[in-house]
Design a protein around this motif. Structure first.
Motif, PDB file in Angstrom:
ATOM      1  N   TYR A  56       0.840  -1.200   0.000  1.00 19.10           N
ATOM      2  CA  TYR A  56       0.000   0.000   0.000  1.00 19.10           C
ATOM      3  C   TYR A  56       0.866   1.237   0.000  1.00 19.10           C
ATOM      4  O   TYR A  56       2.069   1.185   0.318  1.00 19.10           O
ATOM      5  CB  TYR A  56      -0.975   0.018   1.171  1.00 19.10           C
ATOM      6  N   THR A  75      -5.229   6.767   0.655  1.00 23.22           N
ATOM      7  CA  THR A  75      -4.498   5.493   0.730  1.00 23.22           C
ATOM      8  C   THR A  75      -4.890   4.616  -0.456  1.00 23.22           C
ATOM      9  O   THR A  75      -6.056   4.572  -0.838  1.00 23.22           O
ATOM     10  CB  THR A  75      -4.838   4.745   2.044  1.00 23.22           C
ATOM     11  N   GLY A  91      -2.044  -1.106  10.401  1.00 24.91           N
ATOM     12  CA  GLY A  91      -3.077  -0.843  11.406  1.00 24.91           C
ATOM     13  C   GLY A  91      -2.452  -0.274  12.665  1.00 24.91           C
ATOM     14  O   GLY A  91      -1.264  -0.481  12.935  1.00 24.91           O
ATOM     15  N   GLU A 100     -11.711   8.832  13.385  1.00 20.29           N
ATOM     16  CA  GLU A 100     -11.210   8.947  12.018  1.00 20.29           C
ATOM     17  C   GLU A 100     -12.324   8.492  11.083  1.00 20.29           C
ATOM     18  O   GLU A 100     -13.183   7.725  11.497  1.00 20.29           O
ATOM     19  CB  GLU A 100      -9.973   8.040  11.857  1.00 20.29           C
ATOM     20  N   TYR A 102     -13.107   7.068   6.911  1.00 22.67           N
ATOM     21  CA  TYR A 102     -12.582   6.599   5.637  1.00 22.67           C
ATOM     22  C   TYR A 102     -13.701   6.686   4.617  1.00 22.67           C
ATOM     23  O   TYR A 102     -14.796   6.185   4.872  1.00 22.67           O
ATOM     24  CB  TYR A 102     -12.160   5.124   5.736  1.00 22.67           C
ATOM     25  N   PHE A 153      -9.131   9.670   3.859  1.00 16.62           N
ATOM     26  CA  PHE A 153      -9.307   9.636   5.314  1.00 16.62           C
ATOM     27  C   PHE A 153      -9.045  11.000   5.935  1.00 16.62           C
ATOM     28  O   PHE A 153      -8.362  11.844   5.358  1.00 16.62           O
ATOM     29  CB  PHE A 153      -8.407   8.578   5.966  1.00 16.62           C
ATOM     30  N   TYR A 163       1.743   1.866  16.867  1.00 17.59           N
ATOM     31  CA  TYR A 163       1.811   0.664  16.024  1.00 17.59           C
ATOM     32  C   TYR A 163       2.222  -0.556  16.847  1.00 17.59           C
ATOM     33  O   TYR A 163       2.146  -1.681  16.377  1.00 17.59           O
ATOM     34  CB  TYR A 163       2.808   0.876  14.877  1.00 17.59           C
TER      35      TYR A 163
HETATM   36  O1  PA5 Z   1      -4.589   7.260   9.834  1.00 15.82           O
HETATM   37  C1  PA5 Z   1      -4.958   6.223   9.278  1.00 15.82           C
HETATM   38  O2  PA5 Z   1      -5.564   5.341   9.859  1.00 15.82           O
HETATM   39  C2  PA5 Z   1      -4.582   6.039   7.814  1.00 15.82           C
HETATM   40  O3  PA5 Z   1      -4.164   7.208   7.325  1.00 15.82           O
HETATM   41  C3  PA5 Z   1      -3.423   5.092   7.753  1.00 15.82           C
HETATM   42  O4  PA5 Z   1      -2.355   5.715   8.418  1.00 15.82           O
HETATM   43  C4  PA5 Z   1      -2.989   4.714   6.363  1.00 15.82           C
HETATM   44  O5  PA5 Z   1      -4.035   4.116   5.658  1.00 15.82           O
HETATM   45  C5  PA5 Z   1      -1.828   3.736   6.458  1.00 15.82           C
HETATM   46  O6  PA5 Z   1      -2.033   2.744   7.433  1.00 15.82           O
HETATM   47  P1  PA5 Z   1      -1.002   2.533   8.628  1.00 15.82           P
HETATM   48  O7  PA5 Z   1      -0.783   3.874   9.273  1.00 15.82           O
HETATM   49  O8  PA5 Z   1      -1.666   1.569   9.567  1.00 15.82           O
HETATM   50  O9  PA5 Z   1       0.272   2.015   8.039  1.00 15.82           O
END
Ligand code: PA5
Ligand code: MN
Length: 195
Positions: A56, A75, A91, A100, A102, A153, A163
């Protein structure tokens, strides 16, 4: 009174899936994500064939990482699987209880959300569908289709990202392909204990 045209206007190119302006653009390849999948050996197989596909990528526009501001982004999750599990984002949880949303633009996917006490819900995202992540819920998105899955988003800029929990324990559910269709099943590796 002065007026100025500035970067208050953000453009989504819905043909090439580019967001301008962006303060950040990131590509995440399989080699970085391998341990997030339930079958890392299946990931090793792909990697040892000499391929390291982009799973991604995302654009982000952050005006200021301070309270009251919003961060916006786009994204793109490519189609693919690791074993039976579809390509997905890492995630995360937000450090602050910040919501948030989407907005599905292209393709088919799923937004998986999980509360701190382990309850899981999911939203099927298609173009025109908005998925809502309540404050405090972890979130991951998954491409369950055969084409690119693209979404927009927005979230509070001072939310912060954790994370670590997801890296350590994963989510309680994973999304796999079964008989050609997406299915949400228990994550065999998930442990709810904190030991
Ligand atoms: O803030 C979010 O949830 C999204 O912008 C994600 O950051 C984006 O889709 C990438 O995923 P991740 O941050 O889990 O790598
Ligand atoms: Mn988030």
């Amino acid at each position: 009174v002065s007026s100025e045209s500035s970067s208050r206007a953000i453009t989504l190119d819905l043909k090439n899936f580019v967001m301008t302006p962006a303060t950040r653009k990131r590509e995440v390849r399989l080699s970085e994500l391998k341990d997030y999948f339930s079958d890392p050996e299946a990931a090793d197989k792909i990697l040892s064939s000499g391929r390291d596909p982009v799973v991604y990528e995302y654009y982000e526009y952050v005006v200021e990482e301070s309270a009251g501001h919003l961060s916006l982004g786009l994204t793109i999750i490519y189609p693919g699987k690791v074993g039976k599990e579809y390509f997905m984002t890492r995630g995360h949880f937000h450090l602050k209880p910040a919501a948030e949303f989407y907005y599905g633009i292209r393709g088919r996917g799923m937004l998986l959300i999980q509360s701190e006490d382990g309850r899981v819900e999911y939203v099927e995202l298609r173009p025109g569908v908005i998925g809502y992540v309540p404050p405090g819920w972890g979130h991951r998105t998954i491409n369950t289709g055969r084409a690119m899955f693209v979404f927009f988003f927005a979230y509070p800029s001072d939310a912060g990202h954790d994370y670590g929990i997801v890296k350590e324990k994963g989510f309680a559910k994973i999304v796999i392909e079964e008989k050609g269709r997406p299915k949400v099943v228990d994550n065999p590796k998930y442990t709810s204990s904190t030991i």
